[in-house]
Structures are given as structure tokens and as C-alpha cells.
Design an enzyme around this catalytic site. Structure first.
Site, short mmCIF file in Angstrom:
data_model
loop_
_atom_site.label_atom_id
_atom_site.label_comp_id
_atom_site.label_asym_id
_atom_site.label_seq_id
_atom_site.Cartn_x
_atom_site.Cartn_y
_atom_site.Cartn_z
N ARG A 34 0.83 -1.22 0.00
CA ARG A 34 0.00 0.00 0.00
C ARG A 34 0.86 1.26 0.00
O ARG A 34 0.44 2.29 -0.53
CB ARG A 34 -0.95 -0.01 1.20
CG ARG A 34 -2.21 -0.81 0.91
CD ARG A 34 -3.16 -0.73 2.08
NE ARG A 34 -4.48 -1.22 1.71
CZ ARG A 34 -5.33 -1.77 2.56
NH1 ARG A 34 -5.01 -1.92 3.82
NH2 ARG A 34 -6.52 -2.17 2.15
N LYS A 199 -12.98 -9.48 8.54
CA LYS A 199 -13.93 -8.38 8.76
C LYS A 199 -15.33 -8.86 8.38
O LYS A 199 -15.96 -8.36 7.45
CB LYS A 199 -13.52 -7.16 7.93
CG LYS A 199 -12.20 -6.55 8.40
CD LYS A 199 -11.79 -5.35 7.57
CE LYS A 199 -10.46 -4.78 8.05
NZ LYS A 199 -9.94 -3.73 7.14
N GLY A 352 -6.20 -5.23 1.49
CA GLY A 352 -4.83 -5.09 1.98
C GLY A 352 -4.20 -6.43 2.29
O GLY A 352 -3.08 -6.72 1.86
N GLY A 376 -12.86 -3.98 1.31
CA GLY A 376 -14.20 -3.48 1.57
C GLY A 376 -14.59 -2.42 0.54
O GLY A 376 -15.73 -2.41 0.06
N1 LIG Z 1 -10.61 -18.55 9.96
C1 LIG Z 1 -10.09 -17.36 10.29
N2 LIG Z 1 -10.15 -16.94 11.58
C2 LIG Z 1 -9.62 -15.74 11.92
N3 LIG Z 1 -9.02 -14.89 11.08
C3 LIG Z 1 -8.94 -15.26 9.79
C4 LIG Z 1 -9.47 -16.50 9.34
N4 LIG Z 1 -9.24 -16.60 8.01
C5 LIG Z 1 -8.59 -15.47 7.66
N5 LIG Z 1 -8.39 -14.66 8.70
C6 LIG Z 1 -7.67 -13.38 8.77
O1 LIG Z 1 -8.30 -12.41 7.96
C7 LIG Z 1 -7.39 -11.34 7.83
C8 LIG Z 1 -7.71 -10.52 6.60
O2 LIG Z 1 -9.06 -10.14 6.61
P1 LIG Z 1 -9.62 -8.82 5.86
O3 LIG Z 1 -9.02 -7.61 6.49
O4 LIG Z 1 -11.10 -8.95 5.87
O5 LIG Z 1 -9.03 -9.00 4.38
P2 LIG Z 1 -8.54 -7.89 3.33
O6 LIG Z 1 -7.56 -6.97 4.06
O7 LIG Z 1 -7.92 -8.65 2.23
O8 LIG Z 1 -9.78 -7.14 2.94
C9 LIG Z 1 -6.02 -11.96 7.79
O9 LIG Z 1 -5.18 -11.30 8.70
C10 LIG Z 1 -6.26 -13.43 8.18
O10 LIG Z 1 -5.35 -13.90 9.15
O1 LIG Z 2 -7.60 -2.38 5.23
C1 LIG Z 2 -8.56 -1.78 4.77
O2 LIG Z 2 -9.63 -2.39 4.19
P1 LIG Z 2 -9.67 -3.93 3.63
O3 LIG Z 2 -9.18 -4.85 4.75
O4 LIG Z 2 -11.13 -4.15 3.35
O5 LIG Z 2 -8.82 -3.98 2.41
C2 LIG Z 2 -8.62 -0.27 4.71
O6 LIG Z 2 -7.41 0.32 5.15
C3 LIG Z 2 -9.81 0.24 5.52
O7 LIG Z 2 -9.64 -0.11 6.87
P2 LIG Z 2 -10.94 -0.33 7.81
O8 LIG Z 2 -11.69 -1.55 7.31
O9 LIG Z 2 -10.39 -0.51 9.20
O10 LIG Z 2 -11.79 0.92 7.68
#
Ligand SMILES: Nc1ncnc2c1ncn2[C@@H]1O[C@H](COP(=O)(O)OP(=O)(O)O)[C@@H](O)[C@H]1O
Ligand SMILES: O=C(OP(=O)(O)O)[C@H](O)COP(=O)(O)O
Length: 395
Positions: A34, A199, A352, A376
Site C-alpha cells: 500500500r 472483517k 490489503g 471493503g
Molecule cells: N478462519 C479465520 N479466523 C480468523 N481470522 C482469519 C481467518 N481466516 C482469515 N483470517 C484473517 O483475515 C485477515 C484478513 O481479513 P480482511 O481484512 O477482511 O481482508 P482484506 O484486508 O484482504 O480485505 C487476515 O489477517 C487473516 O489472518
Molecule cells: O484495510 C482496509 O480495508 P480492507 O481490509 O477491506 O482492504 C482499509 O485500510 C480500511 O480499513 P478499515 O476496514 O479498518 O476501515
């Protein structure tokens, strides 16, 4: 949307809202994707003689100053990548921020401390956000929105500051929107969407809209357990959104009615603790022991998911399939990443951590059609929602 090419920035203080929310382990940046993605806009502004004040968030410190969420390591990395000193302000809008902004020479760069140390940044109260936005806006003469990963947040630095200053979109936002637009127009089918990550409450909602758009929805990561529980299975200590069970049951019913295929894991890697060295085993998805938590989809699920991606023509993937940061729970994410590549489809990876996972697991970024910095944000864009950070730049 105006772009930075439409702005006269020479000698002016420009506040750039970037997304520098990078993964850290023991204070060390484990993936600087990023930060790298933010460079072109910062460099373009510097070259044109702007005084660049970068602001960003890190994690979710919830309005409190928490040293483990400091952007100081990011300032150091940003300086290394730019090949120049980056002045780091130890606050967001206080004495240090003002001094950093005022002390910049033409072409200079400063980074403010984590915006989310200020309760006003994420406040739902317009006046509270507005008060912080006033102070942020006072630091600069121009605003550039370039934090694509945060454009779905109605936060002070994303939504309220551009309403107070002449503004434009940076190159990253412009490039992300350009690619994602393709997925909102005529998508080539079958169109598969893979969702995972942690998330869960944020992202379960997007399924409502995806049911009308995607042909297949693959569910992995922390999302899985709310689905398994909704189907009547026990999920032990796994991540669970109890209050979303009815919503998920409704999704499952609607999918059946409309012919959308939900692909759920058939096996799970279940561990005794959230740790790489915890005792772990592959169990059937409907037989997770009460004292274990699911940290990855199992090997059969990896094969199943890859098979449901193989003939897809368009794939969007957000959210790792497991806790890929720990080797024993990285295999599901690896299988899905490989599945995207092998499909030969138009593939977009967003988020991310998803982008970081692709790089950390050794995949060539060029093997995917696009790697988005926003998870998101891209999901909400695909839903067709008005994103506060884009709306503010358009006004
Ligand atoms: N079964 C699980 N239990 C808890 N955490 C998980 C699980 N599967 C994946 N994760 C965690 O989800 C995190 C990423 O989630 P998220 O922020 O939603 O994705 P992104 O950043 O790609 O949008 C990673 O740090 C990973 O360790
Ligand atoms: O990591 C982010 O989003 P993402 O995990 O959905 O890619 C952005 O920096 C937004 O962070 P936030 O979901 O805590 O508002």
C-alpha cells in the site's frame, strides 16, 4: 472527477489522504504494497513543487493514542522508497502537525500520525467529524484523495476535508475505479466471487447484493463459521457473528431460489489456539470440535474451490481463506490464489491482506488481471453503492 493534473500545486501545501494501512508484526512492516501504491501520486506532486502532507490510518485504535498503531514505521519506509526525508508529525492536528506542515519546503513530504488516534476521524457525529476536518483542512490549501482502500468510510479525512478545500483524485483512486468499472458493466460469465478474511460483519452485507450479480459465491476465511452455524453445525471457538445467523439463512434460501451457487468448505483446519505452533488437524466442516477454532479451509475444500473457479470467466476475490500469516493455515489461500491463476479468467484480487497474501505466498502479481488496494472499498464499489470518499471528490 478532477485529477491532480487539473491542479496548480507549485509551492502550495497539499494534504494527501492515502491508505497506508499495512500489516505489521512486532512493529515491522511485513508488506509495503500500500505504501508503494501511494508513491506515484506523492512523487507527481513533489515533482511539481507541491509541499506534500500525507495523512492516513493504521488499524483500528478507536480514537485512542496507542503506540502499537503509530505510523512512525510507515514514515521511515515511505522515506526510503521516496529517497527523501519524510518529516513525521507525532500528532494529527496538534503542534507537531502544524510545525511539520509549516516547515515544508517545495517538494518536501510530511506524514501525520495515525488519523484514528483522533475520535473525530471515525465519529458518526457530523459536528465531531467536522471539527477535526476543520483542523486538518487548516494544515493545507489543497486536498488530494488517494486512499482507495478507505473510500467506503464516511470519515473526516475521507469525506469532510474535501468539502472544505479545493480537491482532486490522485492517480491510485483514478486507476482503481477504472478497472473496477469493468466488473460493474458487462461481466463475462460464469462470474465467481470468493470471500474470506476476518472483517466478517463488514462484508457479510455485500452478499445481499452479490446474490443478484454473481453466479457462484465461494465462502472461506472467518466468514465460513457463520454459514456453518446457520446450517446447524457447531463451530467450536471459531470466529462467529451470532447476530447475522438469520441474515445468512436468508442468503442461503435466496441463493437456492435464484440458482446462485454457494460453495462452502467441506473440511476445516481446526486448531487448539490462534497460534502457528498450536495443535491442529483437518476435520470435516460439520464436525469442528467444541474446544477448537477453524483457522483455514482444509485440503479437500481447496480442491473444491479451485474446481469451481476453473471454468469461471470473471473472478473477484477478497479476504484470505485462512490465517495465511501462519504457515500451517496458509494452504487454503494458496489454493484459491492458484485457482484464480489457472482459470485464465479476468481476475481481480482486492484487499490489503489479500494482496499481501498473494505476495507473501510467492505468487507473481502479474499473474492476476488486477490487484486492488481496497477490499471493503472494492466490494462496496461493485455493489453499486455511493462511496463517501468518491462522492466527496466528485462534488
Ligand atoms: N478462519 C479465520 N479466523 C480468523 N481470522 C482469519 C481467518 N481466516 C482469515 N483470517 C484473517 O483475515 C485477515 C484478513 O481479513 P480482511 O481484512 O477482511 O481482508 P482484506 O484486508 O484482504 O480485505 C487476515 O489477517 C487473516 O489472518
Ligand atoms: O484495510 C482496509 O480495508 P480492507 O481490509 O477491506 O482492504 C482499509 O485500510 C480500511 O480499513 P478499515 O476496514 O479498518 O476501515
Amino acid at each position: 472527477m478532477r485529477t491532480i493534473d487539473d491542479l496548480d500545486v507549485a509551492g502550495r501545501r497539499v494534504l494527501v489522504r492515502a491508505d497506508l494501512n499495512v500489516p505489521l508484526e512486532d512493529g515491522r512492516i511485513t508488506d509495503d504494497g500500500r505504501i508503494r501504491a501511494s508513491l506515484p501520486t506523492i512523487e507527481a506532486l513533489r515533482t511539481r513543487g507541491a509541499r506534500v502532507i500525507v495523512c492516513a490510518h493504521l488499524g483500528r485504535p478507536k480514537g485512542q493514542v496507542k503506540p502499537e498503531f503509530s505510523l512512525a514505521p510507515v514514515a521511515r519506509r515511505l522515506g526510503e522508497l521516496l529517497g527523501t526525508d519524510v518529516t513525521f508529525a507525532s500528532d494529527v492536528v496538534g503542534d507537531s502537525a502544524r510545525a511539520a506542515a509549516e516547515g515544508l519546503a517545495d517538494g518536501g513530504v510530511a506524514l501525520l500520525e495515525n488519523l484514528r488516534f483522533e475520535p473525530g476521524e471515525t465519529s458518526k457525529d457530523d459536528a465531531e467529524r467536522g471539527a477535526l476536518a476543520d483542523r486538518l483542512a487548516a494544515l493545507a490549501e489543497i486536498y488530494v484523495g488517494d486512499g482507495f482502500g478507505a473510500v467506503h468510510r464516511k470519515h473526516a479525512s475521507v469525506y469532510d476535508v474535501p468539502r472544505r478545500l479545493p480537491h482532486a483524485a490522485g492517480g491510485l483512486i483514478a486507476a482503481e475505479v477504472e478497472v473496477l468499472k469493468r466488473l460493474t458493466e458487462d461481466v463475462e460469465r460464469p462470474y465467481a466471487v470468493a470471500l474470506g478474511g476476518s472483517k466478517v460483519s463488514d462484508k457479510l452485507g455485500v452478499i445481499d447484493n452479490l446474490l443478484g450479480k454473481a453466479d457462484r459465491i465461494l465462502i472461506g476465511g472467518g466468514m465460513v463459521f457463520t454459514f456453518l452455524k446457520a446450517q446447524g453445525h457447531e463451530v467450536g471457538e471459531s470466529l462467529l457473528e451470532e447476530d447475522q445467523l438469520d441474515t445468512v439463512r436468508d442468503y442461503l434460501r435466496r441463493a437456492e431460489e435464484t440458482g446462485v451457487e454457494f460453495v462452502l468448505p467441506v473440511d476445516i483446519v481446526a486448531a487448539t489456539a490462534f497460534a502457528a505452533d498450536a495443535d491442529h488437524a483437518v476435520v470435516a466442516a460439520d464436525a469442528i470440535p467444541a474446544d477448537r477454532l477453524g483457522l483455514d479451509i482444509g485440503p479437500e475444500s481447496g480442491k473444491l474451490f479451485a474446481s469451481r473457479l476453473a471454468d469461471a470467466r470473471t473472478v473477484f476475490w477478497n479476504g484470505p481463506m485462512g490465517v495465511f500469516e501462519m504457515e500451517p493455515y496458509s494452504h487454503g489461500t494458496r489454493a484459491v490464489a492458484q485457482g484464480l491463476i489457472d482459470s485464465g479468467a479476468f481476475t481481480v484480487v482486492g484487499g490489503g491482506d489479500s494482496a499481501a497474501a498473494v505476495r507473501r505466498l510467492g505468487f507473481d502479481e502479474a499473474a492476476f488481471s488486477h490487484i486492488s488496494t481496497g477490499g471493503g472499498a472494492s466490494l462496496e464499489y461493485l455493489e453499486g453503492k455511493t462511496l463517501p470518499g468518491l462522492q466527496a471528490l466528485e462534488d
